[in-house]
Design a protein around this motif. Sequence first.
Motif, mmCIF file in Angstrom:
data_model
loop_
_atom_site.group_PDB
_atom_site.id
_atom_site.type_symbol
_atom_site.label_atom_id
_atom_site.label_comp_id
_atom_site.label_asym_id
_atom_site.label_seq_id
_atom_site.Cartn_x
_atom_site.Cartn_y
_atom_site.Cartn_z
ATOM 1 N N CYS A 1 0.834 -1.199 0.000
ATOM 2 C CA CYS A 1 0.000 0.000 0.000
ATOM 3 C C CYS A 1 0.874 1.257 0.000
ATOM 4 C CB CYS A 1 -0.915 0.007 1.220
ATOM 5 S SG CYS A 1 -2.096 1.371 1.200
ATOM 6 N N PRO A 2 0.787 2.080 -1.030
ATOM 7 C CA PRO A 2 1.594 3.307 -1.066
ATOM 8 C C PRO A 2 1.084 4.336 -0.064
ATOM 9 C CG PRO A 2 0.106 3.240 -2.936
ATOM 10 C CD PRO A 2 -0.036 1.917 -2.244
ATOM 11 N N ARG A 3 1.980 5.194 0.354
ATOM 12 C CA ARG A 3 1.635 6.209 1.349
ATOM 13 C C ARG A 3 0.520 7.124 0.853
ATOM 14 N NH1 ARG A 3 1.739 7.719 6.729
ATOM 15 N NH2 ARG A 3 1.771 9.985 6.899
ATOM 16 N N TRP A 4 0.537 7.472 -0.438
ATOM 17 C CA TRP A 4 -0.477 8.393 -0.956
ATOM 18 C C TRP A 4 -1.876 7.796 -0.883
ATOM 19 C CZ3 TRP A 4 -3.644 6.881 -4.854
ATOM 20 C CH2 TRP A 4 -3.206 5.848 -5.694
ATOM 21 N N LEU A 5 -1.974 6.468 -1.038
ATOM 22 C CA LEU A 5 -3.284 5.827 -0.971
ATOM 23 C C LEU A 5 -3.798 5.812 0.466
ATOM 24 C CD1 LEU A 5 -5.560 4.434 -2.449
ATOM 25 C CD2 LEU A 5 -4.298 2.267 -2.274
ATOM 26 N N THR A 6 -2.885 5.626 1.410
ATOM 27 C CA THR A 6 -3.279 5.705 2.822
ATOM 28 C C THR A 6 -3.758 7.109 3.152
ATOM 29 O OG1 THR A 6 -1.752 3.957 3.494
ATOM 30 C CG2 THR A 6 -2.460 5.498 5.203
ATOM 31 N N TRP A 7 -3.041 8.118 2.648
ATOM 32 C CA TRP A 7 -3.471 9.499 2.882
ATOM 33 C C TRP A 7 -4.866 9.729 2.300
ATOM 34 C CZ3 TRP A 7 -5.072 13.471 -0.228
ATOM 35 C CH2 TRP A 7 -5.193 14.725 0.385
ATOM 36 N N LEU A 8 -5.087 9.242 1.082
ATOM 37 C CA LEU A 8 -6.383 9.424 0.430
ATOM 38 C C LEU A 8 -7.478 8.686 1.185
ATOM 39 C CD1 LEU A 8 -7.610 10.809 -2.057
ATOM 40 C CD2 LEU A 8 -7.247 8.673 -3.316
ATOM 41 N N ARG A 9 -7.166 7.476 1.633
ATOM 42 C CA ARG A 9 -8.148 6.679 2.381
ATOM 43 C C ARG A 9 -8.605 7.407 3.635
ATOM 44 N NH1 ARG A 9 -11.465 4.868 5.329
ATOM 45 N NH2 ARG A 9 -11.499 2.841 6.354
ATOM 46 N N TYR A 10 -7.682 8.052 4.329
ATOM 47 C CA TYR A 10 -8.016 8.699 5.592
ATOM 48 C C TYR A 10 -8.236 10.205 5.461
ATOM 49 C CZ TYR A 10 -7.243 4.311 7.938
ATOM 50 O OH TYR A 10 -7.358 3.008 8.352
ATOM 51 N N THR A 11 -8.460 10.665 4.241
ATOM 52 C CA THR A 11 -8.771 12.078 4.019
ATOM 53 C C THR A 11 -10.056 12.250 3.222
ATOM 54 O OG1 THR A 11 -6.410 12.642 4.054
ATOM 55 C CG2 THR A 11 -7.905 14.253 3.073
ATOM 56 N N ALA A 12 -10.249 11.407 2.217
ATOM 57 C CA ALA A 12 -11.417 11.552 1.341
ATOM 58 C C ALA A 12 -12.732 11.425 2.105
ATOM 59 C CB ALA A 12 -11.358 10.516 0.219
ATOM 60 N N PHE A 13 -12.742 10.619 3.168
ATOM 61 C CA PHE A 13 -13.993 10.408 3.896
ATOM 62 C C PHE A 13 -14.481 11.676 4.599
ATOM 63 C CE2 PHE A 13 -11.141 10.030 7.511
ATOM 64 C CZ PHE A 13 -11.894 10.538 8.571
ATOM 65 N N ILE A 14 -13.588 12.630 4.849
ATOM 66 C CA ILE A 14 -13.954 13.809 5.646
ATOM 67 C C ILE A 14 -15.132 14.564 5.025
ATOM 68 C CG2 ILE A 14 -13.139 16.038 6.519
ATOM 69 C CD1 ILE A 14 -10.384 14.742 6.903
ATOM 70 N N PRO A 15 -15.117 14.877 3.716
ATOM 71 C CA PRO A 15 -16.315 15.498 3.134
ATOM 72 C C PRO A 15 -17.339 14.486 2.623
ATOM 73 C CG PRO A 15 -14.544 15.552 1.534
ATOM 74 C CD PRO A 15 -13.969 14.939 2.786
ATOM 75 N N ILE A 16 -16.869 13.310 2.180
ATOM 76 C CA ILE A 16 -17.775 12.356 1.531
ATOM 77 C C ILE A 16 -18.749 11.733 2.521
ATOM 78 C CG2 ILE A 16 -17.874 10.125 0.348
ATOM 79 C CD1 ILE A 16 -15.235 10.864 -1.008
ATOM 80 N N TYR A 17 -18.254 11.332 3.685
ATOM 81 C CA TYR A 17 -19.083 10.634 4.653
ATOM 82 C C TYR A 17 -20.257 11.494 5.137
ATOM 83 C CZ TYR A 17 -20.003 7.370 8.538
ATOM 84 O OH TYR A 17 -20.579 6.482 9.404
ATOM 85 N N PRO A 18 -20.034 12.745 5.577
ATOM 86 C CA PRO A 18 -21.185 13.563 6.004
ATOM 87 C C PRO A 18 -22.192 13.806 4.887
ATOM 88 C CG PRO A 18 -19.121 14.529 6.753
ATOM 89 C CD PRO A 18 -18.757 13.441 5.797
ATOM 90 N N ALA A 19 -21.692 14.023 3.661
ATOM 91 C CA ALA A 19 -22.605 14.267 2.539
ATOM 92 C C ALA A 19 -23.468 13.039 2.265
ATOM 93 C CB ALA A 19 -21.816 14.649 1.291
ATOM 94 N N GLY A 20 -22.860 11.868 2.317
ATOM 95 C CA GLY A 20 -23.612 10.641 2.077
ATOM 96 C C GLY A 20 -24.652 10.383 3.147
ATOM 97 N N VAL A 21 -24.279 10.594 4.400
ATOM 98 C CA VAL A 21 -25.220 10.388 5.504
ATOM 99 C C VAL A 21 -26.364 11.392 5.428
ATOM 100 C CG1 VAL A 21 -25.480 10.566 8.010
ATOM 101 C CG2 VAL A 21 -23.570 9.284 7.042
#
Length: 223
Positions: free
Chosen positions: A127-147
């Motif tokens: 797992c590359p570092r950039w993918l880990t960063w994306l995994r733990y950053t993208a949810f910040i706006p996406i999760y509230p919008a989806g809920v």
Amino acid sequence: MGAASRAYLVAYNAAQAAGWGVCLYQIAGALAAGGGPAEAYRAGAPSAAWMQCIAALEILHAATGLVPSNALNTFMQWLGRSNALYRIAQAIPELHANPAAALMLACWSLGEVVRYPWYAATAAGACPRWLTWLRYTAFIPIYPAGVAAEMVLMWRALPFIRRRGIFSVAMPNAANFAFDYATFITVVLAAYPYLWWGLYSTLLRQRRKKLGPAEPAGAGKRD
């Protein structure tokens, strides 16, 4: 973890990533073709329905210890999404034109095309570092919008549920049992912010652990 289990998890998560990628492509394609929210939702809904159904396997993954997840939490998350998709959005066609329906699928898809590749890469041990960063950053706006989209759909569904008695059981009946789905959804709506914050705050804590400041060079080395 054995090689067979690792290979299975890589394949499963890659398949989920591909499926949700197709869903996102279908939604974007419908919008690009000039369609509205209803067309976007209907374009992506079949793929989302299949992938959400297959995701029930994740409950088994957690229950058997194949992945280090809590089986009850996994089940509750799967149940919440399944209710929003199968029993709300799919069961009430009038909701398809509501922008919240397409937004819900778009948020789910955007989140999953990041989350599942991260799981696959982690299972593969690459797992590359950039993918880990994306995994733990993208949810910040996406999760509230989806809920928020899920809650809007449930709220908008209530008049239809009450009028049609959708998924409700009235008395009298042989089982001497009554169930009012509208009341159930009302209770779920009241609990949603609390449940959402519990999951969201957990992800934020995980983000701090995963993306915390790097250890200074030489730290931990013995003289």
